[in-house]
Every structure is written in structure tokens, then in C-alpha cells.
Design a protein around this motif. Structure first.
Motif, short mmCIF file in Angstrom:
data_model
loop_
_atom_site.label_atom_id
_atom_site.label_comp_id
_atom_site.label_asym_id
_atom_site.label_seq_id
_atom_site.Cartn_x
_atom_site.Cartn_y
_atom_site.Cartn_z
N LEU A 65 0.84 -1.19 0.00
CA LEU A 65 0.00 0.00 0.00
C LEU A 65 0.87 1.24 0.00
N ALA A 66 0.57 2.13 -0.89
CA ALA A 66 1.21 3.45 -0.83
C ALA A 66 0.45 4.27 0.21
N PHE A 67 1.11 5.27 0.75
CA PHE A 67 0.42 6.11 1.73
C PHE A 67 -0.82 6.77 1.11
N SER A 68 -0.77 6.98 -0.20
CA SER A 68 -1.90 7.64 -0.85
C SER A 68 -3.17 6.78 -0.82
N GLU A 69 -3.00 5.51 -0.51
CA GLU A 69 -4.17 4.61 -0.48
C GLU A 69 -4.76 4.50 0.93
N ILE A 70 -4.18 5.19 1.89
CA ILE A 70 -4.67 5.13 3.27
C ILE A 70 -5.49 6.37 3.56
N ASP A 71 -6.61 6.17 4.28
CA ASP A 71 -7.52 7.30 4.54
C ASP A 71 -7.34 7.91 5.93
N SER A 72 -6.97 7.08 6.91
CA SER A 72 -6.75 7.62 8.25
C SER A 72 -5.93 6.62 9.05
N CYS A 73 -5.43 7.07 10.19
CA CYS A 73 -4.52 6.21 10.95
C CYS A 73 -4.65 6.48 12.44
N TYR A 74 -4.58 5.40 13.22
CA TYR A 74 -4.45 5.50 14.67
C TYR A 74 -3.12 4.88 15.04
N ALA A 75 -2.27 5.64 15.70
CA ALA A 75 -0.92 5.15 16.00
C ALA A 75 -0.60 5.32 17.47
N ARG A 76 -0.11 4.25 18.07
CA ARG A 76 0.38 4.32 19.46
C ARG A 76 1.79 3.79 19.48
N PHE A 77 2.71 4.70 19.68
CA PHE A 77 4.12 4.30 19.74
C PHE A 77 4.51 4.12 21.21
N ILE A 78 4.95 2.93 21.54
CA ILE A 78 5.48 2.71 22.88
C ILE A 78 6.93 2.28 22.73
N ASP A 79 7.66 2.32 23.84
CA ASP A 79 9.07 1.92 23.77
C ASP A 79 9.18 0.49 23.26
N PRO A 80 10.22 0.22 22.47
CA PRO A 80 10.39 -1.15 21.99
C PRO A 80 10.73 -2.08 23.15
N PRO A 81 10.51 -3.39 22.99
CA PRO A 81 10.88 -4.32 24.05
C PRO A 81 12.38 -4.24 24.31
N PRO A 82 12.80 -4.63 25.52
CA PRO A 82 14.22 -4.45 25.90
C PRO A 82 15.19 -5.02 24.87
N GLU A 83 14.84 -6.16 24.26
CA GLU A 83 15.79 -6.76 23.31
C GLU A 83 15.88 -5.94 22.03
N GLN A 84 14.94 -5.00 21.84
CA GLN A 84 15.00 -4.17 20.64
C GLN A 84 15.44 -2.74 20.97
N HIS A 85 15.95 -2.54 22.17
CA HIS A 85 16.44 -1.21 22.52
C HIS A 85 17.51 -0.82 21.51
N PRO A 86 17.62 0.48 21.17
CA PRO A 86 18.57 0.87 20.13
C PRO A 86 19.98 0.37 20.38
N ALA A 87 20.33 0.22 21.67
CA ALA A 87 21.68 -0.27 21.95
C ALA A 87 21.85 -1.69 21.41
N HIS A 88 20.73 -2.41 21.29
CA HIS A 88 20.81 -3.81 20.85
C HIS A 88 20.39 -3.98 19.40
N ASP A 89 19.43 -3.18 18.98
CA ASP A 89 18.86 -3.44 17.66
C ASP A 89 18.62 -2.12 16.92
N GLU A 90 19.65 -1.67 16.27
CA GLU A 90 19.60 -0.41 15.54
C GLU A 90 18.53 -0.44 14.45
N ALA A 91 18.38 -1.58 13.79
CA ALA A 91 17.44 -1.67 12.67
C ALA A 91 16.00 -1.46 13.12
#
Lengths: 304, 310
Positions: A65-91
Motif C-alpha cells: 500500500l502506498a500512503f496515498s491509499e490510506i484514509d486515516s490512521c491511529y498510531a500508538r508508539f510505545i518503547d520497543p521491548p528491551p531486546e530491541q532497545h537501540p543499543a541492541h537493535d539499531e534496525a
């Protein structure tokens, strides 16, 4: 015509889980994007030049899907799990940041757009802004100086509370006699003091122009941490003038959805504003209101 | 003892001890007999912002000398960097981050509400949004109608550019670290270039810095290997500087620009003056003099500026 709604969040987050579980209006096609999978699953793909917007494609199963095909969005960003902390998982972390950037500049409505309501991370400024928006606010003092803190506390005949200045979560506590001896430690870290407002906690959720409120009766200064078992929540009819101010404040902070914390004073009945949360964890209040908040949220996503 | 006369009010400087621009300001202030307070440790400074329905009251406390300065009695505040805070040295990383976040959040109302001039920190939301190195700042620039440099995102495109022999500067979106990708031989860390350049992608790496101080403007060219030299501002520079000034309201602001599609485009705006700009002859004393003139109107600023390096 089908409305395509993008939901962004983590299954670890109870509010996100609650939102996903609630009834979706007819005619909506919901695409979910699990932020915990950004590192291992190529769910989003960015390629292009960032100017005023971010080019992004969302991969949903076999669909791209391109962004142009999306009509609206609900987003909740929470901290990543500990194993994905930036120190461990840059990607994983970079993927999250890219997605936030993309949504910050997306051409469709986003609840809430990353970056909106950021003043909530600086409580003294945020409180001042609420005052500018017409709410009574508690007298406040942010300081790293013992004498200044003491002078402020002495000017609060009904007591005072203290909490963090930044967006770091802290438990709001009343200033007690023992705390006066600890004021000497202020030169190591500033603290935000506020006069204590005695009354009933009110939480107003604003979605667009709709308000849903709950009154919370608790013996704790910070009802979120009341483990007594005696705290209770009940629906609270929002007076028109308060609702108008809450809607206006939500829009002024650049938000479509906000959870506004107030205290209705015991003595005057006035509503004193404490803060407007830009990413309200609303699921508990929604249960107390029989799903009224999530119904408004879905309606907003389906119609805006 | 609180001061009673504005004439003895100090200029408060937040900077690292070896900052060359703070040194230049110190020298200029000393020359003119103006008091200057530059804490070596942040613990030497107390602050209190009291808020009620009528507004904010800001006070600064010089703990070393035992002075309390309501903000309307200071000549001005210049923020280059947070001075070291010795008390956090022995804290664990998580606690250190907490304290830094609290200090920064607690100081924001000082910058925003102080009754004296504040240079080096935004005093409004739009100004705060456009400062910084992140892509968010670039989006904010575009939204405010300023020409933001395009930024390449997406690994595929960056690799393509590198394969075509273009020099691409890659900035980490998480920690702000960056490096140049030269050709397709892999990334090479080149700290001097990273320190001295801010272009995102440019075949010649040429970058121009507009140093905007009030109505004054100086320009600096940054060349390969980070060499810097002063340049004569062009009409295009002046027009862009005027737009930046008008949109952000920032009095001292640096615009780092790259040449794209035949025009200057902003890669970032900064309210801080990087140390390497002191290599440009006359730059440090010019900024020091401008600050003195801004904080103490009627001082001998004008003469000092026209006097060049001084």
C-alpha cells in the motif's frame, strides 16, 4: 466506498489491543502494523527523498500500500521491548523512527500525529499553555534550589505535591514533613512542585469535537497508583463550557485525541487543568463508559 | 544580596569551559567593564520558575557568590551548551539520563519566560521546531515555508547514489551519528568531516553557513576536508537570512545550506555556534561583540565590530 484505516501499535500495549478488539464501523478495511515486528518483518519500506513528506509503502501480507491509499490512521508508539532497545537493535529502532517521521508528514489524518502535543514532555511549559487556553491551573514552581522550594511550599496553605518536569513517568506525591529535609538534594536534580488541589479527579477524553469523561474517587494523590481497592470511576457529564475548552485545547496542541486530566475543586467547583495527554491510555476509562470512547475514535477514523 | 541597579547586572553564559565564543564574549565584556557570570559547573546555578494564573516569575541564583537575580535584573542570558554537572558523574546511565531530562525540562521555562534577552534558545514553538539535526526539523522548515534541503531516506536509493560515485552523507536516525559513504567501498568513519560538515548529499560537498546575528549577516564556506573560510554574503544569502529571521524570530541563528537545484537549501538551523567556526578570522570577536551590544545597548559594540578582529 471502502475506507482504509491503518492501525499502528504493539500487541504488548493493552490500549492498542483494546482498540483492535472493539467493533469497526461498516465499510472500513483495517490494516494493522505491528511495531515490534519492524526489525524482522519488512512491513514498511521507505525509498525516496525527504522534503516536505516521507515516501513510504506499507506491506500488508501480499498487498503493498502506498500512503496515498490510506484514509486515516491511529498510531500508538510505545518503547520497543528491551531486546530491541537501540543499543541492541539499531534496525528496529531506525524502522520505528522512520515510521514516526512518515506519519508526522502523512497526507491523511493521524491520531495522533507524532510530534503533536510534545509540550506535555515539559510539564512547567505545558501547564502554562493550559493556563493560556483559559483553564485555571495550579500554582507551580520548578526549581533546583532548596530555599526557593521552601518559600514556595510555605505559600501553599493547603499542601503541595511534587512530580517530574519531563515526560519521564513519575508518581505524583504529596510533600510531607520528611520531604523538607530532602530539599537539600534539589541541587542534584530539579523537581516540579505544585499547590495541592483538593477535589475530584476528572478525566476528559476528547476525540475531534466529542468529549467523554469519567470522575475518579480515590484517596490517593495519584489515583493511577491507588491499590486500596476502594477507588471507583463513574461517568461524568461534561458541562458545555468545560467541553468547549477541552476541545479547543486539544486542537491547540495539534491533537485529534487527548486525555485531559482535571480536578474539580471541592470548595469552588472550578475545574483545574493538570495536563493534556497526547497518547491517552484510554482503555480503562472506556470500560467505565461502555465503549463510548472507542466508538467515537472509530467513528472519527471512519469519517474524517 | 539582590542587585538594585541594572548597570551592575551580569551577562549569564551557559557554555563549556573551553568554548572559544564564550572566551571572546568574556574578553569583550572585560574590555568594557561589564560583569559576566559563566558557571564552571551547573551546580553553581540555581533557578526557580514560579507560575500562577498571571504568568511566570524567573529567578537565577549564583550560589558561588550568594546572589539572587530576578530575570529582569540580568543583562541577558546566552546559552551555548549545558555546563558540566559534577554530581551526575557517578550515577548509573539510566539515572544520568533522568537527571539530564529533568534539568532540560526545568530550564525550558527559564528560556521562554525570562524577562531579560535570551540568546541561544528558542522562545517560541515554531523556533523550537526548526532547530536541530533531525528530519523532523526539516519537515518543520518546509511547513514554515523555508527551503529545506532534500534528505535521502531508504537504503536502496542511498546505495544507488553511492554506486554512481556520488558522495552521500548518512545520518543515523537514532543517535545522530553520521558518516560519508564514498563510492561503493563501504562506509568510512571520518570524524573531521563529520564534525565540520552538515550537508546531506552534495557532489562537491560544498556547504555554506549563514551566521545571522540580529540584522547582521556573515557567511562561511566549508570545503572538502572541512576547511572553512569567510565569504562575502550575496543577495541570495541576505534574502534567505531575512526569511529565516522573520519566520523563526531567532536573534542568533546559523543556517547550514547545501546547493540543490540551483538554490541554497537548509540542511539544518542551529542556535549554537560550533567551535570550528572560530577558525574563521574575526568570527569569534564579531559574535562576542554582537552579544555585548545585544545585552548592553549603548555599549561600545558598534566600534568594536567595525574594528574587526580586535
Amino acid at each position: 466506498m471502502t475506507r482504509r484505516i491503518l492501525l499502528v501499535g504493539s500487541p504488548r500495549d493493552p490500549t492498542y489491543r483494546h482498540t483492535v478488539s472493539m467493533p469497526v464501523p461498516d465499510g472500513c478495511d483495517v490494516v494493522t502494523l505491528d511495531i515490534d515486528q519492524l526489525a524482522t518483518d519488512p512491513t514498511i519500506c521507505l525509498d525516496g527523498e525527504l522534503g516536505g513528506a516521507v515516501p513510504i509503502r506499507v506491506i500488508d501480507g501480499d498487498r503493498v500500500l502506498a500512503f496515498s491509499e490510506i484514509d486515516s490512521c491511529y498510531a500508538r508508539f510505545i518503547d520497543p521491548p528491551p531486546e530491541q532497545h537501540p543499543a541492541h537493535d539499531e534496525a528496529a529502532w531506525a524502522g520505528l523512527r522512520l515510521l514516526q517521521l512518515a506519519l508526522a508528514a502523512a497526507p491523511f489524518p493521524v491520531i495522533n500525529r507524532p510530534g503533536a502535543g510534545e509540550s506535555n514532555d515539559t510539564k512547567p511549559m505545558h501547564t502554562a499553555q493550559l493556563g493560556d487556553l483559559g483553564f485555571p491551573i495550579p500554582r507551580s514552581c520548578t526549581t533546583n534550589d532548596r530555599d526557593e522550594a521552601l518559600a514556595f511550599l510555605m505559600s501553599c496553605p493547603h499542601g503541595a505535591i511534587y512530580k517530574s518536569n519531563s515526560g519521564q513517568r513519575s508518581i505524583v506525591q504529596a510533600v510531607g514533613p520528611d520531604d523538607l529535609d530532602r530539599l537539600i538534594l534539589l541541587d542534584r536534580c530539579p523537581v516540579l512542585f505544585q499547590e495541592r488541589i483538593h477535589g475530584t479527579d476528572i478525566r476528559v477524553h476528547v476525540i475531534g469535537e466529542r468529549c467523554h469523561a469519567v470522575a475518579i474517587h480515590s484517596g490517593n494523590v495519584d489515583y493511577r497508583y491507588d491499590r486500596s481497592g476502594t477507588a471507583r470511576e463513574e461517568p461524568f457529564p461534561v458541562p458545555d463550557d468545560l467541553g468547549e475548552r477541552c476541545v479547543r485545547a486539544t486542537a491547540a496542541f495539534g491533537l485529534a485525541f487527548a486525555g485531559i486530566d482535571l480536578i474539580q475543586r471541592d470548595d469552588s467547583g472550578d475545574f483545574v487543568a493538570l495536563e493534556a495527554n497526547p497518547m491517552p491510555g484510554y482503555h480503562g476509562y472506556d470500560l467505565a463508559l461502555d465503549g463510548a470512547i472507542s466508538a467515537s475514535l472509530w467513528n472519527y477514523l471512519a469519517r474524517t | 544580596m539582590p542587585p538594585s541597579a541594572r548597570s551592575c547586572a551580569p551577562i549569564l553564559v551557559f557554555a563549556l569551559p573551553d568554548d572559544p565564543f564564550a572566551a571572546a564574549l568574556r574578553a569583550r565584556a572585560e574590555q568594557q567593564g561589564l560583569p559576566l557570570w559563566q558557571p564552571a559547573d551547573l551546580a553553581e546555578v540555581g533557578w526557580a520558575v514560579t507560575l500562577d494564573g498571571d504568568g511566570a516569575d524567573v529567578r537565577l541564583i549564583d550560589r558561588k557568590r550568594g546572589c539572587i537575580w530576578p530575570s529582569d535584573t540580568l543583562a541577558g542570558i546566552w546559552f551555548q551548551a549545558l555546563p558540566p554537572l559534577a554530581t551526575i558523574d557517578r550515577l548509573e546511565e539510566r539515572d544520568r539520563q533522568y537527571v539530564i531530562a529533568e534539568v532540560r525540562s526545568s530550564l525550558i521555562p527559564v528560556w521562554r519566560s525570562a524577562a531579560c534577552p535570551v540568546i541561544g534558545q528558542p522562545r517560541s514553538d515554531p523556533a523550537a521546531e526548526v532547530l536541530g539535526t533531525g528530519p523532523e526539523a526539516r519537515i518543520a522548515l518546509s511547513r514554515l515555508g523555508l527551503p529545506a534541503a532534500k534528505m535521502t531516506v531508504g537504503r536502496e536509493r542511498m546505495v544507488r547514489q553511492a554506486q554512481q560515485g556520488q558522495c552521500v552523507r548518512i545520518t543515523s536516525l537514532t543517535n545522530g551519528e553520521s558518516f560519508w559513504l564514498d563510492g561503493f567501498n563501504g562506509a568510512q568513519d571520518r570524524p573531521p568531516v563529520i564534525e565540520r560538515s552538515t550537508a546531506i548529499a552534495s557532489e562537491h560537498r560544498a556547504v555554506r553557513v549563514l551566521v545571522i546575528a540580529g540584522q547582521d549577516l556573515r557567511t562561511v564556506d566549508v570545503r572538502d576536508a572541512g576547511a572553512v573560510s569567510g565569504a562575502e554574503p550575496t543577495a541570495e544569502d541576505a534574502t534567505l537570512a531575512a526569511r529565516i529571521r522573520a519566520v523563526t524570530g531567532l536573534e542568533l541563528v546559523l543556517a547550514f545550506c547545501s546547493r540543490q537545484e540551483g538554490a541554497w537549501r537548509i540542511t539544518r538551523l542551529s542556535a549554537q555556534v560550533p567551535w570550528w567556526l572560530a577558525e574563521v578570522p574575526g568570527m569569534a570577536s564579531w559574535i562576542g561583540s554582537w552579544l555585548v551590544g545585544r545585552f548592553v545597548p549603548g555599549s561600545r559594540h558598534a566600534a568594536a565590530v567595525s574594528g574587526g578582529d580586535g
